[in-house]
Design a protein around this motif. Structure first.
Motif, PDB file in Angstrom:
ATOM      1  N   UNK A   9       0.863  -1.172   0.000  1.00 16.54           N
ATOM      2  CA  UNK A   9       0.000   0.000   0.000  1.00 16.54           C
ATOM      3  C   UNK A   9       0.908   1.233   0.000  1.00 16.54           C
ATOM      4  N   UNK A  10       0.580   2.182  -0.844  1.00 11.89           N
ATOM      5  CA  UNK A  10       1.440   3.351  -1.020  1.00 11.89           C
ATOM      6  C   UNK A  10       1.219   4.406   0.058  1.00 11.89           C
ATOM      7  N   UNK A  11       2.224   5.250   0.174  1.00 13.68           N
ATOM      8  CA  UNK A  11       2.142   6.418   1.048  1.00 13.68           C
ATOM      9  C   UNK A  11       0.917   7.260   0.684  1.00 13.68           C
ATOM     10  N   UNK A  12       0.691   7.448  -0.618  1.00  9.24           N
ATOM     11  CA  UNK A  12      -0.438   8.267  -1.063  1.00  9.24           C
ATOM     12  C   UNK A  12      -1.767   7.688  -0.588  1.00  9.24           C
ATOM     13  N   UNK A  13      -1.906   6.371  -0.664  1.00 11.94           N
ATOM     14  CA  UNK A  13      -3.146   5.735  -0.208  1.00 11.94           C
ATOM     15  C   UNK A  13      -3.293   5.834   1.305  1.00 11.94           C
ATOM     16  N   UNK A  14      -2.201   5.648   2.031  1.00 12.98           N
ATOM     17  CA  UNK A  14      -2.255   5.775   3.500  1.00 12.98           C
ATOM     18  C   UNK A  14      -2.652   7.191   3.895  1.00 12.98           C
ATOM     19  N   UNK A  15      -2.106   8.160   3.200  1.00 10.59           N
ATOM     20  CA  UNK A  15      -2.418   9.553   3.517  1.00 10.59           C
ATOM     21  C   UNK A  15      -3.846   9.911   3.118  1.00 10.59           C
TER      22      UNK A  15
END
Length: 86
Positions: free
Chosen positions: A32-38
């Protein structure tokens, strides 16, 4: 059968967190990407893995659905997108 041992890591080069799924005695990397986590969880720049720990159940359920749908990447991993998270 799908289970999730507590194996997780952060890759600073790709800006992705990885959790491991155990699927019929094989390990599947679920990323899971940083962008999705954010976007989904409001993860801050220095607390990515804390966000993964706090939202582990949601991330694992998204990974489980992708695995059950055979939605694998070419390398055999699963990529969890923001839209996969409920």
């Amino acid at each position: 059968m799908i289970s999730f041992p507590r194996l997780e890591s952060w890759n600073n080069l790709t800006k992705m967190a990885t959790v491991v799924a155990q699927v019929d005695r094989k390990r599947v990397l679920c990323r899971i990407s940083y962008e999705s986590l954010r976007a989904k969880f409001g993860a801050s720049d220095d607390k990515f893995m804390q966000s993964v720990a706090q939202h582990r159940t949601d991330i694992q359920e998204a990974a489980r659905r992708l695995i059950e749908q055979d939605d694998y990447e070419a390398d055999g991993s699963v990529l969890i997108q923001t839209s996969d998270l409920q």
